[in-house]
Design a protein around this motif. Sequence first.
Motif, PDB file in Angstrom:
ATOM      1  N   ALA A  32     -61.253  -2.738 -31.338  1.00 14.34           N
ATOM      2  CA  ALA A  32     -61.000  -1.338 -30.978  1.00 14.34           C
ATOM      3  C   ALA A  32     -62.304  -0.635 -30.660  1.00 14.34           C
ATOM      4  O   ALA A  32     -63.242  -0.654 -31.475  1.00 14.34           O
ATOM      5  CB  ALA A  32     -60.292  -0.625 -32.122  1.00 14.34           C
ATOM      6  N   PRO A  33     -62.442  -0.022 -29.475  1.00 10.04           N
ATOM      7  CA  PRO A  33     -63.635   0.771 -29.162  1.00 10.04           C
ATOM      8  C   PRO A  33     -63.816   1.878 -30.189  1.00 10.04           C
ATOM      9  O   PRO A  33     -62.839   2.432 -30.705  1.00 10.04           O
ATOM     10  CB  PRO A  33     -63.321   1.345 -27.774  1.00 10.04           C
ATOM     11  CG  PRO A  33     -62.289   0.438 -27.190  1.00 10.04           C
ATOM     12  CD  PRO A  33     -61.473  -0.039 -28.366  1.00 10.04           C
ATOM     13  N   GLU A  34     -65.054   2.197 -30.498  1.00  8.08           N
ATOM     14  CA  GLU A  34     -65.338   3.205 -31.525  1.00  8.08           C
ATOM     15  C   GLU A  34     -64.710   4.555 -31.182  1.00  8.08           C
ATOM     16  O   GLU A  34     -64.223   5.264 -32.060  1.00  8.08           O
ATOM     17  CB  GLU A  34     -66.849   3.357 -31.683  1.00  8.08           C
ATOM     18  CG  GLU A  34     -67.244   4.287 -32.822  1.00  8.08           C
ATOM     19  CD  GLU A  34     -68.750   4.361 -33.005  1.00  8.08           C
ATOM     20  OE1 GLU A  34     -69.214   5.279 -33.711  1.00  8.08           O
ATOM     21  OE2 GLU A  34     -69.467   3.514 -32.434  1.00  8.08           O
ATOM     22  N   ALA A  35     -64.710   4.896 -29.889  1.00  4.16           N
ATOM     23  CA  ALA A  35     -64.163   6.187 -29.461  1.00  4.16           C
ATOM     24  C   ALA A  35     -62.644   6.215 -29.510  1.00  4.16           C
ATOM     25  O   ALA A  35     -62.043   7.285 -29.422  1.00  4.16           O
ATOM     26  CB  ALA A  35     -64.628   6.507 -28.039  1.00  4.16           C
ATOM     27  N   VAL A 365     -47.503  10.565 -29.006  1.00  5.21           N
ATOM     28  CA  VAL A 365     -48.328   9.577 -29.714  1.00  5.21           C
ATOM     29  C   VAL A 365     -49.663   9.383 -28.995  1.00  5.21           C
ATOM     30  O   VAL A 365     -50.730   9.360 -29.626  1.00  5.21           O
ATOM     31  CB  VAL A 365     -47.577   8.229 -29.833  1.00  5.21           C
ATOM     32  CG1 VAL A 365     -48.534   7.120 -30.270  1.00  5.21           C
ATOM     33  CG2 VAL A 365     -46.424   8.346 -30.816  1.00  5.21           C
ATOM     34  N   LEU A 366     -49.617   9.248 -27.681  1.00  7.75           N
ATOM     35  CA  LEU A 366     -50.841   9.054 -26.894  1.00  7.75           C
ATOM     36  C   LEU A 366     -51.782  10.245 -27.046  1.00  7.75           C
ATOM     37  O   LEU A 366     -53.005  10.081 -27.132  1.00  7.75           O
ATOM     38  CB  LEU A 366     -50.494   8.848 -25.420  1.00  7.75           C
ATOM     39  CG  LEU A 366     -49.703   7.583 -25.073  1.00  7.75           C
ATOM     40  CD1 LEU A 366     -49.308   7.597 -23.602  1.00  7.75           C
ATOM     41  CD2 LEU A 366     -50.511   6.331 -25.393  1.00  7.75           C
ATOM     42  N   LEU A 367     -51.210  11.448 -27.089  1.00  7.22           N
ATOM     43  CA  LEU A 367     -52.034  12.648 -27.221  1.00  7.22           C
ATOM     44  C   LEU A 367     -52.637  12.763 -28.617  1.00  7.22           C
ATOM     45  O   LEU A 367     -53.832  13.030 -28.772  1.00  7.22           O
ATOM     46  CB  LEU A 367     -51.203  13.891 -26.902  1.00  7.22           C
ATOM     47  CG  LEU A 367     -50.851  14.105 -25.419  1.00  7.22           C
ATOM     48  CD1 LEU A 367     -49.756  15.148 -25.270  1.00  7.22           C
ATOM     49  CD2 LEU A 367     -52.095  14.514 -24.629  1.00  7.22           C
ATOM     50  N   ARG A 368     -51.828  12.561 -29.645  1.00  6.41           N
ATOM     51  CA  ARG A 368     -52.295  12.784 -31.017  1.00  6.41           C
ATOM     52  C   ARG A 368     -53.232  11.693 -31.518  1.00  6.41           C
ATOM     53  O   ARG A 368     -54.078  11.946 -32.377  1.00  6.41           O
ATOM     54  CB  ARG A 368     -51.095  12.925 -31.957  1.00  6.41           C
ATOM     55  CG  ARG A 368     -50.297  14.201 -31.731  1.00  6.41           C
ATOM     56  CD  ARG A 368     -49.321  14.445 -32.858  1.00  6.41           C
ATOM     57  NE  ARG A 368     -48.484  15.597 -32.599  1.00  6.41           N
ATOM     58  CZ  ARG A 368     -47.498  15.991 -33.405  1.00  6.41           C
ATOM     59  NH1 ARG A 368     -47.226  15.306 -34.508  1.00  6.41           N
ATOM     60  NH2 ARG A 368     -46.772  17.056 -33.103  1.00  6.41           N
ATOM     61  N   GLN A 373     -56.728  10.618 -24.222  1.00 12.10           N
ATOM     62  CA  GLN A 373     -58.069  11.091 -23.894  1.00 12.10           C
ATOM     63  C   GLN A 373     -58.991   9.928 -23.551  1.00 12.10           C
ATOM     64  O   GLN A 373     -59.756   9.976 -22.576  1.00 12.10           O
ATOM     65  CB  GLN A 373     -58.644  11.888 -25.079  1.00 12.10           C
ATOM     66  CG  GLN A 373     -59.974  12.552 -24.779  1.00 12.10           C
ATOM     67  CD  GLN A 373     -59.858  13.638 -23.726  1.00 12.10           C
ATOM     68  OE1 GLN A 373     -59.120  14.591 -23.882  1.00 12.10           O
ATOM     69  NE2 GLN A 373     -60.580  13.471 -22.623  1.00 12.10           N
ATOM     70  N   TRP A 374     -58.921   8.868 -24.350  1.00 10.97           N
ATOM     71  CA  TRP A 374     -59.761   7.693 -24.109  1.00 10.97           C
ATOM     72  C   TRP A 374     -59.408   7.049 -22.770  1.00 10.97           C
ATOM     73  O   TRP A 374     -60.297   6.682 -21.992  1.00 10.97           O
ATOM     74  CB  TRP A 374     -59.571   6.690 -25.243  1.00 10.97           C
ATOM     75  CG  TRP A 374     -60.461   5.475 -25.127  1.00 10.97           C
ATOM     76  CD1 TRP A 374     -61.740   5.352 -25.584  1.00 10.97           C
ATOM     77  CD2 TRP A 374     -60.127   4.231 -24.496  1.00 10.97           C
ATOM     78  NE1 TRP A 374     -62.231   4.102 -25.289  1.00 10.97           N
ATOM     79  CE2 TRP A 374     -61.263   3.391 -24.620  1.00 10.97           C
ATOM     80  CE3 TRP A 374     -58.998   3.750 -23.863  1.00 10.97           C
ATOM     81  CZ2 TRP A 374     -61.278   2.090 -24.118  1.00 10.97           C
ATOM     82  CZ3 TRP A 374     -59.011   2.449 -23.346  1.00 10.97           C
ATOM     83  CH2 TRP A 374     -60.135   1.640 -23.472  1.00 10.97           C
ATOM     84  N   LEU A 375     -58.114   6.923 -22.494  1.00 12.91           N
ATOM     85  CA  LEU A 375     -57.665   6.320 -21.241  1.00 12.91           C
ATOM     86  C   LEU A 375     -58.120   7.155 -20.053  1.00 12.91           C
ATOM     87  O   LEU A 375     -58.535   6.627 -19.017  1.00 12.91           O
ATOM     88  CB  LEU A 375     -56.137   6.187 -21.244  1.00 12.91           C
ATOM     89  CG  LEU A 375     -55.496   5.331 -20.145  1.00 12.91           C
ATOM     90  CD1 LEU A 375     -56.011   3.901 -20.209  1.00 12.91           C
ATOM     91  CD2 LEU A 375     -53.980   5.348 -20.282  1.00 12.91           C
ATOM     92  N   THR A 428     -61.524  16.218 -20.141  1.00 14.63           N
ATOM     93  CA  THR A 428     -62.652  15.393 -19.707  1.00 14.63           C
ATOM     94  C   THR A 428     -63.497  16.116 -18.659  1.00 14.63           C
ATOM     95  O   THR A 428     -64.731  16.074 -18.696  1.00 14.63           O
ATOM     96  CB  THR A 428     -62.140  14.064 -19.112  1.00 14.63           C
ATOM     97  OG1 THR A 428     -61.365  13.372 -20.085  1.00 14.63           O
ATOM     98  CG2 THR A 428     -63.292  13.171 -18.656  1.00 14.63           C
ATOM     99  N   LEU A 429     -62.822  16.785 -17.729  1.00 14.68           N
ATOM    100  CA  LEU A 429     -63.519  17.439 -16.616  1.00 14.68           C
ATOM    101  C   LEU A 429     -63.765  18.929 -16.855  1.00 14.68           C
ATOM    102  O   LEU A 429     -64.241  19.627 -15.951  1.00 14.68           O
ATOM    103  CB  LEU A 429     -62.711  17.256 -15.323  1.00 14.68           C
ATOM    104  CG  LEU A 429     -62.446  15.806 -14.893  1.00 14.68           C
ATOM    105  CD1 LEU A 429     -61.674  15.776 -13.585  1.00 14.68           C
ATOM    106  CD2 LEU A 429     -63.744  15.035 -14.747  1.00 14.68           C
TER     107      LEU A 429
END
Length: 502
Positions: A32-35, A365-368, A373-375, A428-429
């Motif tokens: 798993a990436p740290e972020a 789920v993806l948001l929380r 955000q990572w994607l 992100t932007l």
Amino acid sequence: MADKKEKEKKGYKPVWIIVAFLVLVIINFLPAPEALGVIGLRALSVLAFAVIMWVTEAVKYPVSAVMIVGLLIILLGLSPVPANDIGAALDVPDGTEQFGTRNALSLAFSGFSSSALALVAAALFLASAMQITNLHKRLALYVLRIVGNKTNAIVLGTILVSILLAFFVPSATARAGAIIPILIGMVAAFGMSKDSKLATLLIVTAVQAVSIWNVGIKTAAAQNLVAVGFINEAMGEDVSWIDWFIYAAPFSIIMSILLYFVMTRFFKAETDEISGGRELIDKELAELGPIKPIEWRLIIIATLLLIFWATEGILHPFDSSSVTLIALALMLSPKVGVFTWKEVEGTINWGTIIVFAIGISLGTVLLRTGAAQWLSDVTFGAMGLDAFPLVAVIALVSVFNIIIHLGFASATSLASALIPVFIALTTTLNMGDASLGFVLVQQFVICFGFLLPVSAPQNMLAYGTGTFTVNDLLKSGIFLTVGGYLLIILLSATYWQWIGLL
């Protein structure tokens, strides 16, 4: 061969089921990436599983939805809680090391508590009321009778019917199902076959018009309500019916004009006039008989509902979901209603409600978990979009959106997968005040179902009539997709900035 037919009959594709589970397992065994964290990685693994199942239609959508719930409960429930802002966003007590199946279950079913789901469910009942009373068919017949027998006039009438029904029938499939049989009947009345150029002209016009007005009206399509649900949940913003109409109706009006031009210029029918068309419509209206009391009650309820939608936040404090549920209560009430529960329960596609709710849950789920955000950071951050002006970002992301749609048979599922990512992209932007507008514009693009029969359920319904080929739909769809894309860019640079959306 017999085994293959049996599997198709059962409605599953074992190869793609295996592929989906393999991808799920592989992603879970990646570091798993740290972020991102473990819980975010597992959320992404379920998203990958869901996308494969949705794109390939490996099983029926309601079945895949239940499978997604099970995976969310197991994988998230056994995940460690990250000790950062994401962990705080998951609403678990301090010191909790493992997320737990109870919390995972609550998150997996969060879509069922969404006000957007209540609106979709009530809208399905309204669409059923139209079908039970045949009011949508009567409206379509009246419009087609007014426009006359000229082929080009009937093309115009077909577009006008699609526009009118979009206000009152919150289901693209139901709208297509109302007008297509009438058009086929008109073709048959003239003595032409279902594979004639006239049939192709009229049916393709109908389904493309339905897709165009999925954009223009908030309540015209379920995928719009998915987007509104996420916008409300993640951005704390609410988009009223009239606000959506102000933003999107100009797009749909211009696209309707383009559709008329494309269909009348590039799809020439065998005749310029359907001499038996008016007689057929008069016959069908006669068979329906005079407007019945039950239809008058539905007309009154539907008109009041439209008025309350349009004046939401202006003349009254009720939101669209609440108003629609009150209308449903009236439609089910004895004496003043239009149907009984027994009459309506067999006409509702309950699987649609399940798919819709689980789609919202997956997006939540993806948001929380920070997965969205990572994607977004990985997918779009690497493109250097932060150096581009807003209109250029919209242009580039819209191309990505259109290409991705080619693989999805359900715009609702597409919205569930992409809208959380687009919401994260605004962070992100650092889009600031333009964030809401950016997400809405991408939702408009998600409604583009112009190219292939599998791009939208109404396309599949029409394709099943045998009145047109894939190339026929593609021919018109290329014009509409390119035209719609250029119009999105034009409106982003002008109108949407003038009214403060962007």
